[in-house]
Design an enzyme around this catalytic site. Structure first.
Site, PDB file in Angstrom:
ATOM      1  N   ASN A   1       6.488   9.916  -3.710  1.00 46.33           N
ATOM      2  CA  ASN A   1       5.792   8.710  -4.170  1.00 46.33           C
ATOM      3  C   ASN A   1       6.256   8.454  -5.590  1.00 46.33           C
ATOM      4  O   ASN A   1       5.834   9.149  -6.517  1.00 46.33           O
ATOM      5  CB  ASN A   1       4.270   8.944  -4.117  1.00 46.33           C
ATOM      6  CG  ASN A   1       3.490   7.800  -4.747  1.00 46.33           C
ATOM      7  OD1 ASN A   1       4.047   6.724  -4.988  1.00 46.33           O
ATOM      8  ND2 ASN A   1       2.215   8.029  -5.009  1.00 46.33           N
TER       9      ASN A   1
ATOM     10  N   LYS B   1       5.662   6.010  -7.455  1.00 44.30           N
ATOM     11  CA  LYS B   1       4.675   5.251  -8.246  1.00 44.30           C
ATOM     12  C   LYS B   1       5.382   4.134  -9.023  1.00 44.30           C
ATOM     13  O   LYS B   1       6.352   3.572  -8.528  1.00 44.30           O
ATOM     14  CB  LYS B   1       3.899   6.189  -9.173  1.00 44.30           C
ATOM     15  CG  LYS B   1       3.325   7.392  -8.440  1.00 44.30           C
ATOM     16  CD  LYS B   1       2.306   8.114  -9.251  1.00 44.30           C
ATOM     17  CE  LYS B   1       1.886   9.369  -8.511  1.00 44.30           C
ATOM     18  NZ  LYS B   1       0.733  10.004  -9.076  1.00 44.30           N
TER      19      LYS B   1
ATOM     20  N   HIS C   1      -4.044   5.323  -1.674  1.00 39.72           N
ATOM     21  CA  HIS C   1      -3.774   6.354  -2.699  1.00 39.72           C
ATOM     22  C   HIS C   1      -4.928   6.341  -3.713  1.00 39.72           C
ATOM     23  O   HIS C   1      -5.498   5.287  -4.003  1.00 39.72           O
ATOM     24  CB  HIS C   1      -2.441   6.061  -3.390  1.00 39.72           C
ATOM     25  CG  HIS C   1      -1.984   7.184  -4.268  1.00 39.72           C
ATOM     26  ND1 HIS C   1      -2.454   7.347  -5.541  1.00 39.72           N
ATOM     27  CD2 HIS C   1      -1.133   8.206  -4.043  1.00 39.72           C
ATOM     28  CE1 HIS C   1      -1.903   8.443  -6.058  1.00 39.72           C
ATOM     29  NE2 HIS C   1      -1.088   8.973  -5.172  1.00 39.72           N
TER      30      HIS C   1
ATOM     31  N   GLU D   1      -4.970   6.367  -6.773  1.00 36.85           N
ATOM     32  CA  GLU D   1      -4.788   5.432  -7.898  1.00 36.85           C
ATOM     33  C   GLU D   1      -5.151   4.010  -7.476  1.00 36.85           C
ATOM     34  O   GLU D   1      -5.685   3.231  -8.268  1.00 36.85           O
ATOM     35  CB  GLU D   1      -3.343   5.535  -8.421  1.00 36.85           C
ATOM     36  CG  GLU D   1      -3.145   6.824  -9.213  1.00 36.85           C
ATOM     37  CD  GLU D   1      -1.750   7.425  -9.151  1.00 36.85           C
ATOM     38  OE1 GLU D   1      -0.794   6.722  -8.781  1.00 36.85           O
ATOM     39  OE2 GLU D   1      -1.627   8.625  -9.470  1.00 36.85           O
TER      40      GLU D   1
ATOM     41  N   GLU E   1      -5.198  14.634  -0.832  1.00 38.21           N
ATOM     42  CA  GLU E   1      -4.822  14.754  -2.233  1.00 38.21           C
ATOM     43  C   GLU E   1      -6.077  14.874  -3.098  1.00 38.21           C
ATOM     44  O   GLU E   1      -6.717  13.858  -3.412  1.00 38.21           O
ATOM     45  CB  GLU E   1      -4.038  13.516  -2.673  1.00 38.21           C
ATOM     46  CG  GLU E   1      -2.768  13.289  -1.910  1.00 38.21           C
ATOM     47  CD  GLU E   1      -1.783  12.453  -2.711  1.00 38.21           C
ATOM     48  OE1 GLU E   1      -0.658  12.931  -2.916  1.00 38.21           O
ATOM     49  OE2 GLU E   1      -2.140  11.355  -3.147  1.00 38.21           O
TER      50      GLU E   1
ATOM     51  N   GLY F   1      -0.897  14.904 -10.634  1.00 38.38           N
ATOM     52  CA  GLY F   1      -0.263  14.688 -11.925  1.00 38.38           C
ATOM     53  C   GLY F   1      -0.832  15.549 -13.041  1.00 38.38           C
ATOM     54  O   GLY F   1      -0.584  15.308 -14.219  1.00 38.38           O
TER      55      GLY F   1
ATOM     56  N   SER G   1       0.494  17.885  -7.479  1.00 33.06           N
ATOM     57  CA  SER G   1       1.336  18.804  -8.257  1.00 33.06           C
ATOM     58  C   SER G   1       2.170  19.745  -7.366  1.00 33.06           C
ATOM     59  O   SER G   1       2.364  20.908  -7.706  1.00 33.06           O
ATOM     60  CB  SER G   1       0.487  19.599  -9.258  1.00 33.06           C
ATOM     61  OG  SER G   1      -0.147  18.703 -10.162  1.00 33.06           O
TER      62      SER G   1
HETATM   63  C1  PEP Z   1       0.862  11.600  -5.809  1.00 37.64           C
HETATM   64  O1  PEP Z   1       1.183  10.707  -6.523  1.00 37.64           O
HETATM   65  O2  PEP Z   1       0.496  11.330  -4.668  1.00 37.64           O
HETATM   66  C2  PEP Z   1       0.922  12.988  -6.329  1.00 37.64           C
HETATM   67  C3  PEP Z   1       0.497  13.947  -5.569  1.00 37.64           C
HETATM   68  O3  PEP Z   1       1.432  13.166  -7.591  1.00 37.64           O
HETATM   69  P1  PEP Z   1       1.906  14.552  -8.268  1.00 37.64           P
HETATM   70  O4  PEP Z   1       2.803  15.240  -7.262  1.00 37.64           O
HETATM   71  O5  PEP Z   1       2.661  14.141  -9.502  1.00 37.64           O
HETATM   72  O6  PEP Z   1       0.691  15.349  -8.559  1.00 37.64           O
END
Ligand code: PEP
Length: 248
Positions: free
Chosen positions: A9, A11, A94, A96, A166, A172, A212
């Site tokens: 992803n 973003k 997601h 976000e 998630e 992040g 992460s």
């Molecule tokens: C994501 O954006 O779905 C995500 C899991 O980000 P990260 O791997 O940076 O934690």
């Protein structure tokens, strides 16, 4: 047998020029792997990415989509527009989108159904906040997101959905859920889907973990019984680490 799926992803990162650079590096160094490899690039990079990934083993994904096919929806992108660009996957719900843009389960459910109807694979994201985890309501929270996310989806279409668990506190932040915690939640999600439909159907649903994930922790996560893949933000923005993830 559930085929593993590793999705990047990106973003709101990478201009079109940067997309070309990164995808060229990925395609040049890609070695055949037993996973579905997906890159979810920004809308502005989809057209270029589609050209570059044509006839490769890397699948193209988008990061959002509206549920109508066309009309007065300023700023939105329709399923037909994505299909026309060769998009095969779309991230929906997601955290976000939920947290910053106020997307709720009902809207996300409409998008999931629309994606299925247009033969785009939805990656339905669910997950709890740190407060919800610490106060012990995290199972209920994720159950509600799953029940609402799958509302009105026919049993024959259930396995067309990829679920991404998630935990928001792990996105992040560098904090990964332990493999056991991640697996327990993925298993729980499968049980909720089994209750809603039946166990045989739930067994075919691919469930990713996200938060992460990086080359150092992916193999342990992927060794767990109910984790079928990863949705990866930061570590998918570099060709070496993305390729290392695919070769976990
Ligand atoms: C994501 O954006 O779905 C995500 C899991 O980000 P990260 O791997 O940076 O934690």
């Amino acid at each position: 047998m559930r085929k593993p799926i590793i999705a990047g992803n990106w973003k709101m990162n990478k201009t079109q020029t940067e997309t070309v650079e990164l995808l060229n590096r990925i395609v040049e160094n890609y070695t055949d792997v037993e996973v579905d490899a997906v890159v979810c690039v920004p809308f502005t990079s989809l057209s270029k990415a589609s050209e570059l990934l044509d006839n490769t083993m890397i699948h193209l994904g988008a990061q959002n989509m509206f549920y109508e096919e066309n009309g007065a929806f300023t700023g939105e992108v329709s399923p037909n527009m994505l299909k026309d660009l060769g998009v095969e996957y779309v991230i929906l719900g997601h955290s976000e989108r939920r947290e910053i843009f106020g997307e709720e389960d009902d809207l996300i459910n409409k998008k999931v159904k629309t994606a299925i109807n247009h033969k785009i694979t939805p990656i339905l994201c669910v997950g709890e906040t740190l407060d919800e985890r610490e106060s012990g309501v995290y199972l209920d929270k994720v159950k509600t997101q799953i029940l609402n996310g799958f509302a009105g989806i026919d049993s024959g279409d259930v396995s067309k959905v990829v679920v991404a668990y998630e935990p928001i506190w792990a996105i992040g932040t560098g904090k990964t859920a332990t493999s056991e915690d991640a697996n327990n939640m993925c298993k729980y999600i499968r049980e909720v889907i089994a209750e809603l439909y039946e166990a045989k159907i739930a067994d075919n649903v691919r469930i990713q973990y996200g938060g992460s994930v990086k080359p150092e922790n992916i193999s342990e996560l992927m060794s767990m019984s109910d984790i079928d893949g990863a949705l990866v933000g930061g570590a998918s923005l570099d060709s070496e680490s993305y390729l290392a993830l695919l070769n976990y």
